[in-house]
Motif scaffolding. Structure first.
Motif, PDB file in Angstrom:
ATOM      1  N   SER A 264      -8.884  -9.407 -60.310  1.00 47.63           N
ATOM      2  CA  SER A 264      -9.497  -9.576 -58.967  1.00 47.63           C
ATOM      3  C   SER A 264      -7.613 -10.849 -57.988  1.00 47.63           C
ATOM      4  O   SER A 264      -7.658 -10.273 -57.155  1.00 47.63           O
ATOM      5  CB  SER A 264     -10.619 -10.225 -58.989  1.00 47.63           C
ATOM      6  N   LYS A 265      -7.797 -11.626 -59.642  1.00 47.95           N
ATOM      7  CA  LYS A 265      -6.485 -12.989 -58.682  1.00 47.95           C
ATOM      8  C   LYS A 265      -4.825 -12.186 -58.143  1.00 47.95           C
ATOM      9  O   LYS A 265      -4.310 -12.690 -57.481  1.00 47.95           O
ATOM     10  CB  LYS A 265      -6.069 -14.072 -59.693  1.00 47.95           C
ATOM     11  N   TYR A 266      -4.912 -10.905 -58.775  1.00 45.75           N
ATOM     12  CA  TYR A 266      -3.374 -10.156 -58.942  1.00 45.75           C
ATOM     13  C   TYR A 266      -3.429  -9.330 -57.231  1.00 45.75           C
ATOM     14  O   TYR A 266      -2.905  -8.418 -57.382  1.00 45.75           O
ATOM     15  CB  TYR A 266      -2.817  -9.866 -60.209  1.00 45.75           C
ATOM     16  N   SER A 267      -4.930  -9.118 -57.029  1.00 43.20           N
ATOM     17  CA  SER A 267      -5.197  -8.055 -56.237  1.00 43.20           C
ATOM     18  C   SER A 267      -3.616  -7.551 -55.005  1.00 43.20           C
ATOM     19  O   SER A 267      -2.807  -7.155 -54.511  1.00 43.20           O
ATOM     20  CB  SER A 267      -6.443  -7.733 -56.111  1.00 43.20           C
TER      21      SER A 267
ATOM     22  N   ASP B 257     -13.372  -9.483 -62.217  1.00 41.11           N
ATOM     23  CA  ASP B 257     -12.653 -11.109 -62.452  1.00 41.11           C
ATOM     24  C   ASP B 257     -12.821 -11.028 -63.828  1.00 41.11           C
ATOM     25  O   ASP B 257     -13.689 -10.975 -64.931  1.00 41.11           O
ATOM     26  CB  ASP B 257     -14.014 -11.652 -62.045  1.00 41.11           C
ATOM     27  N   ARG B 258     -12.034 -12.103 -63.762  1.00 45.49           N
ATOM     28  CA  ARG B 258     -11.516 -12.125 -65.371  1.00 45.49           C
ATOM     29  C   ARG B 258     -12.935 -13.258 -65.908  1.00 45.49           C
ATOM     30  O   ARG B 258     -13.132 -13.141 -67.477  1.00 45.49           O
ATOM     31  CB  ARG B 258      -9.920 -13.112 -65.777  1.00 45.49           C
TER      32      ARG B 258
END
Length: 480
Positions: free
Chosen positions: A435-438, A465-466
């Motif tokens: 999600s953090k790279y979306s 989510d990792r």
């Protein structure tokens, strides 16, 4: 007696008889009702007795369906047959008459030493009651990842506490015992380890006598600095041939890697193996005899020698391949290895590919992957070589690409990685990422579209989510 008196007496007698007859009829009706209830009760009791005693009347299920239900339960519950045994006599009888159920061996080895004997006895029963049928074995040692001092402490504490109920005694005992186990328990480690590996030793048999019946074997553990589970200890039990093994999984979820060499290795002969998965475990492939043409699924966590790569490239019938290359590999080293036997390599049946580590560009350009549909980059390293080799190869059938970690590593940028993916995978429909790279992925995709890169087939971006161990559940429809 006057006639009127006689008549009156007769009428009274008749009335009494009628009353008595009505009482008899009522009693008969009552008795008939009781008999009806008694018959119904007897029928129910017979059905109940049949369900508990007759192996062919279990809940009304035919034996084949009952077998399927039991097989599913036993395959997913540690020592599940022991629980099924206690339900009723019918189930117990059915299990005793089914050799097939005893071939499914699933054990979660407990962390308490006093519970190991039950596991050993269960393994003995499985070996004996399965006849000569092949065995499907799964042994989970995750619970034994506790520090050995804690295992020793738990084992000794309970019997010593039974000596007294005095609160002060128990406090002193707890303090003294924990200190002693931490500082002076190492001399007992080897003995305890052998004891905890008794389930494996029982399933393998003396000098591997039972391993000629193994069909599948999975062992899961978490190798830690002080835990009892150590992969190296398996060698003494698994160093014998297993001629019927079709599937081998050795999964280490700890951070300490086990390395075997060709002179001290497990499973030296696997002539029928089709599925080989080694997670955080290094076994030299050249130390194992197996038929490359039979291999359909291969998962290796780390390649650190040329022989392993050469062996993989000979497995032409693979349908799933996962591997990571060590960082010390050079382009020249890979080039020499790939051209050991011929100039071109192809995997005509490979549909899923997972790569990690320092995969050089020459791998993508020299190895043909005509039907791969699912491509996964298991870490941030291989996208660099993917980008460098861009334009020299194509993956025409790939519809989904997954970035397990960061999409790229400097000097390669996220935009570079996406450009290479879009150019190499013309049929791409879905991306998966954290999600953090979306936001960055969507921004870079729009930039690439503006530059004239074809992105019309790409429709979804799936995210996760990792921190959560779940699949890519969040989906974004891409309008580019």
């Amino acid at each position: 007696m006057p006639a009127s008196a006689v008549q009156t007496a007769t009428i009274a007698a008749l009335a009494e008889k009628r009353r008595q007859l009505e009482e008899c009829d009522a009693e008969i009706a009552r008795l008939r009702e009781q008999i009806k209830v008694a018959k119904a009760r007897k029928a129910l009791q017979q059905r109940l007795d049949g369900a508990s005693k007759t192996p062919y009347s279990n809940m009304g299920f035919p034996s084949p369906i009952l077998d399927r239900i039991f097989e599913h339960y036993v395959a997913n519950n540690s020592m599940g047959i022991r629980r099924l045994y206690t339900i009723c006599k019918g189930w117990k009888s059915h299990i005793d008459n089914s050799e097939r159920l005893w071939t499914i061996v699933y054990i979660q080895v407990p962390s308490k030493a006093e519970d190991i004997e039950a596991c050993k006895l269960y393994c003995t029963s499985c070996v004996e009651k399965s006849g000569q049928l092949s065995l499907d074995i799964t042994v989970d040692y995750t619970n034994t990842s506790l520090p050995f001092s804690r295992v020793l402490y738990d084992h000794l504490l309970t019997p010593l506490q039974k000596l007294s109920d005095d609160a002060e005694y128990r406090r002193n005992l707890d303090f003294w015992l924990l200190r002693r186990c931490k500082s002076g328990g190492k001399e007992f480690y080897d003995t305890y380890q052998i004891y905890f590996f008794q389930p494996i030793a029982t399933l393998a048999g003396k000098q591997g006598a039972h391993m000629n019946r193994w069909k599948t074997f999975t062992i899961v553990g978490k190798q830690t600095a002080e835990g009892l589970f150590v992969m190296d200890a398996l060698e003494q039990y698994l160093r014998y041939p297993a001629p019927l093994l079709e599937k081998v999984e050795i999964l280490n979820h700890g951070k300490y890697v086990t390395k075997w060499d060709k002179y001290n290795c497990i499973f030296p002969k696997l002539p029928l193996v089709r599925h080989l998965s080694l997670d955080y475990v290094h076994i030299p492939l050249d130390a194992i005899e197996f038929d490359e043409s039979r291999m359909e699924m291969l998962s290796l966590s780390w390649l650190n020698n040329e022989e392993a790569l050469a062996r993989i490239l000979c497995c032409r019938n693979l349908k799933f391949l996962s591997f990571a290359m060590a960082h010390e590999w050079s382009e020249e080293k890979i080039k020499d290895t790939i051209k050991l036997n011929e100039n071109r390599y192809s995997f005509p049946y490979l549909v899923e590919l997972r790569v990690g580590g320092s995969v050089p560009p020459i791998f993508w350009s020299e190895v043909e992957l005509p039907v791969v549909r699912d491509l996964t980059f298991s870490d941030q390293y291989p996208t660099s070589s993917f980008f460098k080799a861009s334009g020299t190869f194509t993956l025409p059938k790939v519809t989904a690409v997954t970035f397990v970690g960061p999409p790229a590593r400097a000097p390669t940028t996220v935009k570079d990685a996406l450009r290479a993916v879009l150019l190499a995978c013309p049929a791409l429909q879905a991306l998966r990422a954290l999600s953090k790279y979306s936001e960055e992925i969507i921004t870079r995709l729009k930039e690439l579209k503006d530059e004239g890169i074809q992105v019309s087939s790409l429709s979804t971006l799936s995210l996760k989510d990792r921190r959560l161990d779940v699949d890519y559940l969040q989906t974004i429809d891409l309008v580019l």
